[in-house]
Scaffold this motif. Structure first.
Motif, PDB file in Angstrom:
ATOM      1  N   LEU A 313      33.740 108.281  48.432  1.00 51.32           N
ATOM      2  CA  LEU A 313      33.479 109.498  47.660  1.00 51.32           C
ATOM      3  C   LEU A 313      34.810 110.231  47.524  1.00 51.32           C
ATOM      4  CD1 LEU A 313      31.485 111.603  46.435  1.00 51.32           C
ATOM      5  CD2 LEU A 313      31.293 112.559  48.741  1.00 51.32           C
ATOM      6  N   LYS A 345      34.076 110.932  41.933  1.00 50.39           N
ATOM      7  CA  LYS A 345      33.676 109.524  41.896  1.00 50.39           C
ATOM      8  C   LYS A 345      32.922 109.190  43.183  1.00 50.39           C
ATOM      9  CE  LYS A 345      37.564 108.000  39.014  1.00 50.39           C
ATOM     10  NZ  LYS A 345      38.747 107.086  38.929  1.00 50.39           N
ATOM     11  N   ASP A 346      31.639 108.884  43.045  1.00 49.08           N
ATOM     12  CA  ASP A 346      30.830 108.470  44.186  1.00 49.08           C
ATOM     13  C   ASP A 346      30.617 106.961  44.082  1.00 49.08           C
ATOM     14  OD1 ASP A 346      29.138 108.093  46.270  1.00 49.08           O
ATOM     15  OD2 ASP A 346      27.530 109.379  45.531  1.00 49.08           O
ATOM     16  N   ARG A 348      30.242 104.924  46.797  1.00 44.78           N
ATOM     17  CA  ARG A 348      29.805 104.441  48.110  1.00 44.78           C
ATOM     18  C   ARG A 348      28.678 103.439  48.020  1.00 44.78           C
ATOM     19  NH1 ARG A 348      28.661 110.225  50.641  1.00 44.78           N
ATOM     20  NH2 ARG A 348      27.836 110.453  48.522  1.00 44.78           N
ATOM     21  N   TRP A 354      25.804 114.388  47.259  1.00 42.30           N
ATOM     22  CA  TRP A 354      27.076 115.066  47.532  1.00 42.30           C
ATOM     23  C   TRP A 354      27.015 116.502  47.024  1.00 42.30           C
ATOM     24  CZ3 TRP A 354      29.283 116.905  43.104  1.00 42.30           C
ATOM     25  CH2 TRP A 354      28.996 116.225  41.902  1.00 42.30           C
ATOM     26  N   CYS A 392      24.286 114.736  38.123  1.00 34.52           N
ATOM     27  CA  CYS A 392      24.785 115.925  38.819  1.00 34.52           C
ATOM     28  C   CYS A 392      24.170 117.186  38.226  1.00 34.52           C
ATOM     29  CB  CYS A 392      26.313 116.002  38.764  1.00 34.52           C
ATOM     30  SG  CYS A 392      26.981 116.354  37.115  1.00 34.52           S
ATOM     31  N   THR A 416      22.360 105.937  44.999  1.00 31.96           N
ATOM     32  CA  THR A 416      23.135 107.005  44.376  1.00 31.96           C
ATOM     33  C   THR A 416      24.514 106.508  44.006  1.00 31.96           C
ATOM     34  OG1 THR A 416      23.971 107.763  46.519  1.00 31.96           O
ATOM     35  CG2 THR A 416      21.939 108.789  45.698  1.00 31.96           C
ATOM     36  N   GLY A 417      25.203 107.305  43.198  1.00 31.75           N
ATOM     37  CA  GLY A 417      26.576 106.978  42.831  1.00 31.75           C
ATOM     38  C   GLY A 417      26.858 107.359  41.399  1.00 31.75           C
TER      39      GLY A 417
END
Length: 448
Positions: A313, A345-346, A348, A354, A392, A416-417
């Motif tokens: 992340l 930028k996620d 993971r 987040w 988001c 998620t991401g």
């Protein structure tokens, strides 16, 4: 303008949930301080306190009177290690000009102390400036203001009470008029609530091997744990704990060595946390593990393995300086601007959400003048790149200040991401007769 004051900071992500659930969550903190330059507004006022005071100028008999004052702080909810700025406003001094000689403007200098109590004791030295109006002979001294600061050393409720003060008049001769509280302490004018300092989580583990048939003994190595702590090492599948579990003790350096026998075919990862109950603050990020199939006697097979590697992340900003619109002296109003675009930028590939938050310091200007942090407000925005698993949401419009506010966030989910663009329109309230010049504040963004 905003001006960058520190490089981007990153902390090691935390782990997941134990008992009936290991959430595949790997939080990562990323903080990027940005300096704001513009013009700002108010802090946290206290209650007015009245107390009997004796002033002894020396040239005349002691003067007995009543002092009325109030204490204001710029941060009512600091953390241990933060600096709190204190303003001691004496709206009614107990003494007046002790001589028949009129005093001209700008010859009176007040100094004093503020008493701390509760979770932290001691005194804060405060002082003012020689900015008084003219004072006729034997007339009351005008109201004055003194400022100072202290560093928070203990968590909990800390009280602030007015203390003794001195009024120095420097005209023809220098004359001190010390004023002492008759029955100390004076009443409490303000209270702040301090929280403990944030402690980073540096726990991490590795597994060897990272795959094998059921019954494989996996060597676990770790670091960053509390010295002597009992550490639970366990397997999980998605968000559910498996039956694979063992415990070991961290050595005096916080290092960990353990052996976990992986029997459950469903185990897809391994996590370690201190004690018998999972908490994110004492857990390591998970490591991947895969259980391979056993080939039946007389047959042969080949297992084809591929993987998608999880990333981190992170965030980047389009710039580190924001120049806000000027405001006219005597008119005041709003100094406006726009936060430099933030890209989150996620990568993971887990189930964690987040949150991107920010806080800012007071605006400092020429000659020691300042504007409070709470005068800065924003209207956040956030857009999601097409194809991202998460969506988001922008934070609420309102004040930023030292308490902080949310710029954007994405919720936890099964998967998620993604990539996201966050920003905000900024507005700073500037009083009408704010001293001319440039004002600067530091805005710190934190991604977790």
């Amino acid at each position: 303008m905003f001006q960058s004051t520190a490089p981007q900071r990153r902390s090691i992500p935390h782990g997941r949930r134990r008992a009936a659930l290991w959430a595949a969550v790997v939080p990562l903190l990323v903080a990027a301080p940005i300096a704001l330059t513009g013009e700002a507004q108010a802090a946290t006022p206290g209650t007015s306190v009245s107390y009997a005071t004796t002033c002894t100028p020396g040239v005349v008999p002691a003067i007995h009177g009543t002092t009325i004052s109030e204490i204001t702080v710029d941060n009512a909810t600091p953390k241990v290690g933060d600096t709190v700025n204190v303003t001691y406003d004496v709206t009614q001094p107990a003494s007046g000009n002790p001589t028949s000689t009129a005093l001209p403007a700008n010859v009176i200098l007040p100094t004093g102390v503020v008493s701390l109590g509760g979770a932290q004791t001691g005194t804060v030295t405060v002082s003012g400036t020689r900015t008084n109006p003219p004072v006729p002979g034997n007339a009351p001294f005008p109201a004055f203001q003194m400022t100072g600061s202290f560093v928070v050393s203990n968590p909990g409720a800390i009280t602030l009470s007015p203390g003794n003060y001195n009024i120095n008049s420097n005209y023809i001769i220098s004359l001190d008029t010390p004023c002492t509280i008759d029955t100390p302490p004076a009443g409490v004018s303000n209270t702040i609530t301090a929280s403990p300092a944030t402690v980073p989580n540096n726990r991490v583990i590795t597994d060897s091997p990272s795959s094998g048939p059921a019954g494989t003994k996996v060597a676990i190595s770790g670091s960053g744990f509390t010295a002597g702590a009992t550490v639970t090492v366990a397997g999980f599948s998605g968000t559910t704990a498996t039956s694979d579990v063992t415990q070991a003790t961290a050595d005096a350096s916080g290092n960990l060595t353990a052996t976990l026998t992986v029997n459950a075919a469903a185990t897809t990862g391994i996590i370690a946390f201190e004690g018998a109950t999972y908490t994110p603050a004492t857990a390591s990020p998970p490591v991947a593990y895969s259980v391979t199939a056993v080939v039946p006697p007389g047959g042969s097979s080949q297992t084809l393995n591929s993987s998608v590697k999880g990333g981190t992340l992170s965030m980047t900003q389009a710039g580190s300086t924001v120049t806000m619109t000027p405001v006219d002296f005597g008119t005041g109003g709003s100094s406006t601007g726009a936060l430099n675009a933030i890209t989150v930028k996620d990568f993971r590939g887990g189930s964690s959400g987040w949150s991107l938050t920010a806080s800012n310091t007071n605006f400092t200007g020429p000659g020691g003048s300042s504007l409070p942090a709470a005068g800065l407000s924003w209207t956040p925005s956030c857009t999601t790149t097409a194809g991202s698993p998460s969506t988001c949401a922008a934070g609420s419009a309102g004040a930023v200040g030292t308490a902080g506010a949310t710029l954007a966030s994405a919720p936890a989910a099964t998967l998620t991401g993604g990539q996201f663009a966050a920003g905000a329109n900024l507005s700073l309230t500037v009083p009408a007769f704010t001293a001319p010049g440039s004002y600067s504040s530091t805005l710190t963004l934190t991604l977790a």
